[in-house]
Design a protein around this motif. Structure first.
Motif, mmCIF file in Angstrom:
data_model
loop_
_atom_site.group_PDB
_atom_site.id
_atom_site.type_symbol
_atom_site.label_atom_id
_atom_site.label_comp_id
_atom_site.label_asym_id
_atom_site.label_seq_id
_atom_site.Cartn_x
_atom_site.Cartn_y
_atom_site.Cartn_z
ATOM 1 N N THR A 169 18.865 7.497 -2.677
ATOM 2 C CA THR A 169 18.178 7.175 -2.459
ATOM 3 C C THR A 169 17.877 6.269 -3.140
ATOM 4 O O THR A 169 18.337 5.065 -4.004
ATOM 5 N N TYR A 170 17.258 4.842 -1.999
ATOM 6 C CA TYR A 170 18.041 3.432 -2.818
ATOM 7 C C TYR A 170 16.673 2.346 -3.002
ATOM 8 O O TYR A 170 15.507 2.832 -1.188
ATOM 9 N N MET A 171 15.991 1.773 -3.571
ATOM 10 C CA MET A 171 14.652 1.051 -3.877
ATOM 11 C C MET A 171 15.406 -0.369 -3.402
ATOM 12 O O MET A 171 16.139 -0.638 -5.219
ATOM 13 N N GLU A 172 14.499 -1.330 -3.091
ATOM 14 C CA GLU A 172 14.268 -2.872 -3.837
ATOM 15 C C GLU A 172 13.704 -3.382 -5.215
ATOM 16 O O GLU A 172 12.716 -2.605 -4.762
ATOM 17 N N GLY A 173 14.419 -3.941 -5.910
ATOM 18 C CA GLY A 173 13.036 -4.473 -6.927
ATOM 19 C C GLY A 173 12.148 -5.350 -6.691
ATOM 20 O O GLY A 173 10.863 -4.978 -7.201
ATOM 21 N N TYR A 174 12.124 -6.170 -5.090
ATOM 22 C CA TYR A 174 11.186 -6.447 -4.723
ATOM 23 C C TYR A 174 9.468 -5.768 -4.766
ATOM 24 O O TYR A 174 8.488 -6.334 -4.531
ATOM 25 N N LEU A 175 9.978 -4.095 -4.612
ATOM 26 C CA LEU A 175 8.664 -3.140 -4.681
ATOM 27 C C LEU A 175 8.269 -2.809 -6.074
ATOM 28 O O LEU A 175 7.348 -1.964 -5.696
ATOM 29 N N TRP A 176 8.335 -3.714 -6.664
ATOM 30 C CA TRP A 176 8.131 -2.961 -8.260
ATOM 31 C C TRP A 176 6.911 -3.699 -8.302
ATOM 32 O O TRP A 176 6.437 -2.840 -9.768
ATOM 33 N N ASP A 177 6.059 -4.145 -7.621
ATOM 34 C CA ASP A 177 5.075 -5.011 -8.214
ATOM 35 C C ASP A 177 4.182 -4.263 -8.212
ATOM 36 O O ASP A 177 3.246 -3.861 -9.262
ATOM 37 N N PRO A 178 3.868 -3.325 -6.782
ATOM 38 C CA PRO A 178 2.496 -2.906 -6.958
ATOM 39 C C PRO A 178 2.440 -1.311 -7.781
ATOM 40 O O PRO A 178 3.790 -0.745 -7.389
ATOM 41 N N PRO A 179 1.600 -0.909 -8.108
ATOM 42 C CA PRO A 179 1.981 0.454 -8.737
ATOM 43 C C PRO A 179 1.705 2.137 -8.296
ATOM 44 O O PRO A 179 2.631 2.411 -8.770
ATOM 45 N N GLY A 180 1.396 1.758 -6.940
ATOM 46 C CA GLY A 180 1.872 2.722 -6.167
ATOM 47 C C GLY A 180 3.299 3.301 -5.588
ATOM 48 O O GLY A 180 3.448 4.352 -6.303
ATOM 49 N N ALA A 181 3.650 1.824 -5.073
ATOM 50 C CA ALA A 181 4.577 1.969 -4.938
ATOM 51 C C ALA A 181 6.503 2.010 -6.603
ATOM 52 O O ALA A 181 6.962 2.779 -5.995
ATOM 53 N N LYS A 182 5.370 1.668 -7.207
ATOM 54 C CA LYS A 182 6.309 2.111 -8.564
ATOM 55 C C LYS A 182 6.124 4.036 -8.773
ATOM 56 O O LYS A 182 7.633 4.303 -8.935
ATOM 57 N N GLU A 183 5.101 4.603 -8.820
ATOM 58 C CA GLU A 183 5.053 5.518 -8.732
ATOM 59 C C GLU A 183 5.823 6.194 -7.336
ATOM 60 O O GLU A 183 6.325 7.876 -7.733
ATOM 61 N N ALA A 184 5.658 5.639 -6.539
ATOM 62 C CA ALA A 184 6.274 6.451 -5.622
ATOM 63 C C ALA A 184 7.881 5.993 -5.259
ATOM 64 O O ALA A 184 8.314 7.931 -5.169
ATOM 65 N N PHE A 185 8.345 6.047 -6.157
ATOM 66 C CA PHE A 185 9.559 5.439 -5.747
ATOM 67 C C PHE A 185 10.303 6.740 -7.627
ATOM 68 O O PHE A 185 11.402 6.778 -7.110
ATOM 69 N N GLU A 225 0.718 -1.084 0.134
ATOM 70 C CA GLU A 225 -0.301 -0.010 -0.112
ATOM 71 C C GLU A 225 1.274 0.997 0.151
ATOM 72 O O GLU A 225 -0.048 1.906 0.181
ATOM 73 N N LEU A 226 2.173 0.642 0.277
ATOM 74 C CA LEU A 226 3.040 2.337 -0.354
ATOM 75 C C LEU A 226 2.791 3.285 -1.794
ATOM 76 O O LEU A 226 2.187 2.519 -2.183
ATOM 77 N N SER A 227 2.416 4.255 -1.614
ATOM 78 C CA SER A 227 2.421 5.628 -2.942
ATOM 79 C C SER A 227 2.935 6.639 -2.529
ATOM 80 O O SER A 227 2.937 6.807 -1.513
ATOM 81 N N PRO A 228 2.815 7.353 -3.674
ATOM 82 C CA PRO A 228 3.611 8.691 -3.249
ATOM 83 C C PRO A 228 2.993 9.547 -2.430
ATOM 84 O O PRO A 228 4.144 10.482 -1.778
ATOM 85 N N ASP A 229 1.704 9.353 -1.745
ATOM 86 C CA ASP A 229 1.807 9.921 -0.868
ATOM 87 C C ASP A 229 2.321 10.426 0.258
ATOM 88 O O ASP A 229 2.639 10.642 1.250
ATOM 89 N N ASP A 230 3.509 8.426 0.972
ATOM 90 C CA ASP A 230 3.886 9.045 1.442
ATOM 91 C C ASP A 230 5.568 8.816 1.395
ATOM 92 O O ASP A 230 6.841 8.933 1.984
#
Length: 333
Positions: free
Chosen positions: A155-171, A138-143
């Motif tokens: 800023t470092y992101m894990e590839g595991y988080l690339w599935d949910p669209p909201g998280a992708k937009e957040a990154f 549920e991570l989103s750009p608002d976070d």
């Protein structure tokens, strides 16, 4: 440009890790592929947990482990990850902030519970992960806290988080903010299965400059370029990304730049207990080195030292002070 307040900001799945030692027969009986990571639903999470026997619980998640590792090295780190407002989420936040990580992402008040990953460790130290994602998707750009992104060297992101669209937009939002403030952006491929799903997107971000620093192990890098030959993959990634940190287990690590490549040896570990978190802690050392302007060889050596420390015991968090271990090896932190 103002000096960064954080060495790194890590964005990832906020997952509580649940560990258990099992024999090879257990994996066979459960039809599990050793060393793999699979996503499971609530029913399967409950069923498998009942069969695991004695367990150890530690707040984790790949990028969370990296953030904690940086803090334990004496660095300053921040973390974005979604937990639920429940018992497990409260414990997770307590553990993260207890290590010194700035973790202020608001908890989810209405939705799935906090995520957890059940990690089965066989006698050879290999881990097989069964992950229930729960609230973390549920991570989103608002976070995304723009001030914390702007204040972070990387800023470092894990590839595991690339599935949910909201998280992708957040990154992508975080990456844009970071670059606007002349900061670096980094991605770890996380898993060959992630690569298979999002190969074109990962390559696209590398080639368009969204990603400044890529983290991968040799299996992931070969999967990215769909080749069985590591040298071919290395030649390809050199053209696509400014800097790649490549881990190769007992063969050490490489830092692959546009013009130069350095190879450092792995730290010798006599008794490997659990490989969980080796890549996460390598990233912690390498990222801290980059943020402190170490050369690539020294950054990779610090990464290897951190990885070696964590595989000596169960779990992805060091039991000894990483800062003391590093300082004993001559690193001035």
């Amino acid at each position: 440009m103002t000096l960064p307040r954080f060495d790194a900001l890590c964005i990832g799945n906020a997952i509580c890790d649940v560990f258990a030692h099992v024999e090879e027969d257990f994996l066979v009986a459960e039809n599990l592929i050793k060393g793999s990571m699979r996503l499971i639903d609530t029913e399967e999470a409950v069923r498998l947990y009942a069969k695991m026997g004695q367990t150890t619980r530690i707040s984790g998640g790949s990028a969370g482990n990296t953030a904690a590792g940086i803090a334990q090295l004496g660095g300053a780190s921040a973390y974005f990850g979604k937990i639920a407002e429940d018992e497990l989420g409260t414990a997770y936040r307590h553990d993260m902030t207890g290590t010194g990580v700035a973790f202020d992402t608001p908890a989810l008040t209405d939705g799935p519970p906090t995520a957890r990953s059940m990690i089965l460790i066989t006698p050879d130290g290999e881990r097989t992960m069964n992950t229930y994602l729960g609230a973390c998707v549920e991570l989103s750009p608002d976070d995304i806290d723009a001030d914390q992104v702007a204040a972070s060297a990387i800023t470092y992101m894990e590839g595991y988080l690339w599935d949910p669209p909201g998280a992708k937009e957040a990154f992508l939002k975080a990456a844009e903010i970071a670059h606007a403030h002349k900061r670096k952006v980094s991605l770890t491929l996380s898993d060959s299965f992630c690569v298979d799903r999002y190969r074109s997107e990962f390559l696209g971000m590398m080639r368009d400059g969204t990603i400044d620093v890529l983290f991968a192990n040799e299996h992931e890098l070969k999967a990215l370029y769909e080749t069985a030959d590591l040298d071919t993959a290395i030649d390809s990634v050199r053209k696509d990304c400014a800097l790649t940190a490549l881990t190769m287990g007992e063969n050490g690590a490489m830092a692959i730049g546009r013009e130069n490549t350095v190879h450092v040896a792995a730290e010798k570990v006599e008794d490997v207990v659990d490989l969980t978190g080796a890549g996460d802690l390598f990233a912690a050392g390498f990222l801290l080195g980059l943020s402190r302007d170490y050369d690539h060889a020294m950054s990779a050596e610090l990464g290897c030292l951190c990885a070696a420390e964590v595989i000596r015991h169960v779990g992805a968090r060091p039991e000894r002070s990483l800062r003391q271990v590093a300082e004993q090896q001559g690193f001035a932190l």
